[in-house]
Design a protein around this motif. Structure first.
Motif, PDB file in Angstrom:
ATOM      1  N   LEU A   1       6.948   6.937  -0.463  1.00 14.99           N
ATOM      2  CA  LEU A   1       5.497   6.957  -0.568  1.00 14.99           C
ATOM      3  C   LEU A   1       5.022   6.161  -1.783  1.00 14.99           C
ATOM      4  O   LEU A   1       4.103   5.347  -1.688  1.00 14.99           O
ATOM      5  N   LEU A   2       5.677   6.350  -2.918  1.00 14.39           N
ATOM      6  CA  LEU A   2       5.295   5.611  -4.130  1.00 14.39           C
ATOM      7  C   LEU A   2       5.538   4.104  -3.975  1.00 14.39           C
ATOM      8  O   LEU A   2       4.796   3.300  -4.535  1.00 14.39           O
ATOM      9  N   SER A   3       6.546   3.736  -3.203  1.00 11.24           N
ATOM     10  CA  SER A   3       6.828   2.305  -3.001  1.00 11.24           C
ATOM     11  C   SER A   3       5.759   1.630  -2.142  1.00 11.24           C
ATOM     12  O   SER A   3       5.669   0.407  -2.112  1.00 11.24           O
ATOM     13  N   LYS A   4       4.946   2.409  -1.448  1.00 11.65           N
ATOM     14  CA  LYS A   4       3.901   1.871  -0.561  1.00 11.65           C
ATOM     15  C   LYS A   4       2.536   1.762  -1.254  1.00 11.65           C
ATOM     16  O   LYS A   4       1.536   1.448  -0.614  1.00 11.65           O
ATOM     17  N   GLU A   5       2.503   1.977  -2.570  1.00 10.85           N
ATOM     18  CA  GLU A   5       1.227   1.994  -3.294  1.00 10.85           C
ATOM     19  C   GLU A   5       0.409   0.717  -3.082  1.00 10.85           C
ATOM     20  O   GLU A   5      -0.767   0.772  -2.722  1.00 10.85           O
ATOM     21  N   GLN A   6       1.008  -0.449  -3.281  1.00 10.49           N
ATOM     22  CA  GLN A   6       0.253  -1.700  -3.149  1.00 10.49           C
ATOM     23  C   GLN A   6      -0.187  -1.933  -1.709  1.00 10.49           C
ATOM     24  O   GLN A   6      -1.309  -2.356  -1.454  1.00 10.49           O
ATOM     25  N   GLU A   7       0.685  -1.629  -0.757  1.00  9.38           N
ATOM     26  CA  GLU A   7       0.310  -1.771   0.659  1.00  9.38           C
ATOM     27  C   GLU A   7      -0.853  -0.851   1.010  1.00  9.38           C
ATOM     28  O   GLU A   7      -1.733  -1.216   1.779  1.00  9.38           O
ATOM     29  N   MET A   8      -0.841   0.349   0.431  1.00  7.47           N
ATOM     30  CA  MET A   8      -1.935   1.288   0.675  1.00  7.47           C
ATOM     31  C   MET A   8      -3.244   0.728   0.133  1.00  7.47           C
ATOM     32  O   MET A   8      -4.271   0.745   0.815  1.00  7.47           O
TER      33      MET A   8
ATOM     34  N   ASP B   1      -3.986  -2.392  -0.403  1.00  9.07           N
ATOM     35  CA  ASP B   1      -4.346  -3.549   0.416  1.00  9.07           C
ATOM     36  C   ASP B   1      -4.930  -3.137   1.767  1.00  9.07           C
ATOM     37  O   ASP B   1      -5.670  -3.897   2.387  1.00  9.07           O
ATOM     38  N   SER B   2      -4.583  -1.935   2.236  1.00 15.01           N
ATOM     39  CA  SER B   2      -5.043  -1.459   3.543  1.00 15.01           C
ATOM     40  C   SER B   2      -6.303  -0.602   3.458  1.00 15.01           C
ATOM     41  O   SER B   2      -6.724  -0.032   4.455  1.00 15.01           O
ATOM     42  N   GLY B   3      -6.885  -0.475   2.257  1.00 11.51           N
ATOM     43  CA  GLY B   3      -8.162   0.237   2.142  1.00 11.51           C
ATOM     44  C   GLY B   3      -8.103   1.588   1.477  1.00 11.51           C
ATOM     45  O   GLY B   3      -9.133   2.234   1.302  1.00 11.51           O
ATOM     46  N   TYR B   4      -6.915   2.062   1.124  1.00  9.04           N
ATOM     47  CA  TYR B   4      -6.839   3.300   0.354  1.00  9.04           C
ATOM     48  C   TYR B   4      -7.396   3.021  -1.042  1.00  9.04           C
ATOM     49  O   TYR B   4      -7.451   1.874  -1.490  1.00  9.04           O
ATOM     50  N   THR B   5      -7.816   4.055  -1.733  1.00 10.69           N
ATOM     51  CA  THR B   5      -8.435   3.872  -3.046  1.00 10.69           C
ATOM     52  C   THR B   5      -7.504   4.333  -4.162  1.00 10.69           C
ATOM     53  O   THR B   5      -6.549   5.087  -3.928  1.00 10.69           O
ATOM     54  N   ASN B   6      -7.809   3.895  -5.373  1.00  4.27           N
ATOM     55  CA  ASN B   6      -7.050   4.348  -6.544  1.00  4.27           C
ATOM     56  C   ASN B   6      -7.126   5.858  -6.686  1.00  4.27           C
ATOM     57  O   ASN B   6      -6.188   6.492  -7.155  1.00  4.27           O
ATOM     58  N   ARG B   7      -8.243   6.442  -6.278  1.00  2.00           N
ATOM     59  CA  ARG B   7      -8.397   7.901  -6.335  1.00  2.00           C
ATOM     60  C   ARG B   7      -7.330   8.577  -5.469  1.00  2.00           C
ATOM     61  O   ARG B   7      -6.736   9.576  -5.859  1.00  2.00           O
ATOM     62  N   GLN B   8      -7.054   8.012  -4.308  1.00  2.18           N
ATOM     63  CA  GLN B   8      -6.048   8.607  -3.441  1.00  2.18           C
ATOM     64  C   GLN B   8      -4.640   8.451  -4.021  1.00  2.18           C
ATOM     65  O   GLN B   8      -3.827   9.357  -3.931  1.00  2.18           O
ATOM     66  N   ILE B   9      -4.361   7.291  -4.608  1.00  2.00           N
ATOM     67  CA  ILE B   9      -3.055   7.080  -5.252  1.00  2.00           C
ATOM     68  C   ILE B   9      -2.900   8.070  -6.397  1.00  2.00           C
ATOM     69  O   ILE B   9      -1.837   8.687  -6.562  1.00  2.00           O
ATOM     70  N   ASP B  10      -3.954   8.236  -7.182  1.00  2.00           N
ATOM     71  CA  ASP B  10      -3.917   9.206  -8.289  1.00  2.00           C
ATOM     72  C   ASP B  10      -3.705  10.623  -7.772  1.00  2.00           C
ATOM     73  O   ASP B  10      -3.012  11.430  -8.396  1.00  2.00           O
ATOM     74  N   ASN B  11      -4.293  10.932  -6.616  1.00  2.00           N
ATOM     75  CA  ASN B  11      -4.128  12.258  -6.010  1.00  2.00           C
ATOM     76  C   ASN B  11      -2.682  12.495  -5.586  1.00  2.00           C
ATOM     77  O   ASN B  11      -2.152  13.598  -5.726  1.00  2.00           O
ATOM     78  N   ILE B  12      -2.025  11.448  -5.090  1.00  2.00           N
ATOM     79  CA  ILE B  12      -0.600  11.552  -4.740  1.00  2.00           C
ATOM     80  C   ILE B  12       0.214  11.853  -5.999  1.00  2.00           C
ATOM     81  O   ILE B  12       1.041  12.771  -6.026  1.00  2.00           O
ATOM     82  N   LYS B  13      -0.024  11.079  -7.055  1.00  3.16           N
ATOM     83  CA  LYS B  13       0.717  11.252  -8.305  1.00  3.16           C
ATOM     84  C   LYS B  13       0.452  12.616  -8.923  1.00  3.16           C
ATOM     85  O   LYS B  13       1.355  13.245  -9.480  1.00  3.16           O
ATOM     86  N   LYS B  14      -0.792  13.095  -8.800  1.00  2.00           N
ATOM     87  CA  LYS B  14      -1.122  14.426  -9.302  1.00  2.00           C
ATOM     88  C   LYS B  14      -0.348  15.490  -8.520  1.00  2.00           C
ATOM     89  O   LYS B  14       0.187  16.439  -9.094  1.00  2.00           O
ATOM     90  N   GLY B  15      -0.286  15.318  -7.194  1.00  2.00           N
ATOM     91  CA  GLY B  15       0.463  16.262  -6.376  1.00  2.00           C
ATOM     92  C   GLY B  15       1.936  16.299  -6.753  1.00  2.00           C
ATOM     93  O   GLY B  15       2.562  17.365  -6.798  1.00  2.00           O
ATOM     94  N   ILE B  16       2.505  15.147  -7.051  1.00  2.00           N
ATOM     95  CA  ILE B  16       3.911  15.083  -7.471  1.00  2.00           C
ATOM     96  C   ILE B  16       4.074  15.767  -8.815  1.00  2.00           C
ATOM     97  O   ILE B  16       4.980  16.611  -8.998  1.00  2.00           O
ATOM     98  N   ASN B  17       3.214  15.448  -9.771  1.00  2.00           N
ATOM     99  CA  ASN B  17       3.316  16.058 -11.112  1.00  2.00           C
ATOM    100  C   ASN B  17       3.085  17.548 -11.088  1.00  2.00           C
ATOM    101  O   ASN B  17       3.784  18.308 -11.762  1.00  2.00           O
ATOM    102  N   ASP B  18       2.103  18.009 -10.292  1.00  2.00           N
ATOM    103  CA  ASP B  18       1.777  19.433 -10.252  1.00  2.00           C
ATOM    104  C   ASP B  18       2.856  20.261  -9.554  1.00  2.00           C
ATOM    105  O   ASP B  18       3.074  21.421  -9.901  1.00  2.00           O
ATOM    106  N   ASN B  19       3.534  19.669  -8.579  1.00  2.00           N
ATOM    107  CA  ASN B  19       4.461  20.454  -7.763  1.00  2.00           C
ATOM    108  C   ASN B  19       5.940  20.177  -8.026  1.00  2.00           C
ATOM    109  O   ASN B  19       6.788  21.003  -7.683  1.00  2.00           O
TER     110      ASN B  19
END
Length: 192
Positions: A163-170, A172-190
């Protein structure tokens, strides 16, 4: 409902310091003989719709969501088939830098919460199938990658790495930095 820049320019202007993002360019008079000023030039234009959570403004008996008007004030066209997305997910943040014109699919990618039973957006654990699954939409196509627990030493770590390796593709495909940050927060929190 599309609206023309010239029409809006007669009534409102963009002002980032305004609570709603716009201010009145004209005085608005009310009453039978138009003898009472209801709005003064320079006042904040619009109010919060408590049902939808968006700021809206009424101009000549037509109600508009303000976030759809701001790009028009900057000379952009917002077709009826497109939406104006708040990049940070806050419906009340109408700063021009926070708005983007996108299609419905891209807008849907900017949802606040993506359901996950492991606490990390886009990763799901299937107990029945004994695997972790990463599900994304990249370049308009659903991409699903599974990590069976029996085939990986640590299937969850592998899913997280993928999932982390797909950050740039995400991005480029319209995902936002907020969503990437939410993924990283989920990893850090859990899983930290």
């Amino acid at each position: 409902m599309t609206v023309e820049k010239e029409y809006l320019d007669s009534y409102i202007y963009y002002d980032e310091s305004s609570l709603t993002g716009i201010r009145w360019k004209v005085d608005i008079w009310v009453g039978k003989s138009k003898n009472r000023r209801a709005i003064s030039k320079g006042d904040v234009a619009g109010c919060l719709n408590k049902v939808t959570g968006y700021y809206q403004v009424r101009i000549e008996r037509r109600t508009f969501r303000i976030h759809r008007l701001i790009p028009v004030l900057f000379g952009l066209t917002v077709a009826d088939s497109l939406v104006v997305d708040h990049k940070d997910g806050l419906k009340t943040n109408n700063k021009f830098s926070n708005l983007r014109i996108v299609d419905l699919n891209t807008n849907a990618k900017n949802r606040i919460g993506i359901k996950s039973n492991v606490g990390i957006p886009y990763i799901h654990h299937s107990i029945k199938l004994n695997r972790y699954q990463v599900s994304l939409v990249l370049d308009g196509k659903r991409k699903i990658r599974t990590f069976p627990i029996l085939q990986y030493d640590n299937a969850l770590d592998s899913a997280i790495s993928y999932l982390l390796s797909k950050e740039q593709e995400m991005l480029d495909s319209g995902y936002t930095n907020r969503q990437i940050d939410n993924i990283k927060k989920g990893i850090n929190d859990n899983y930290s």
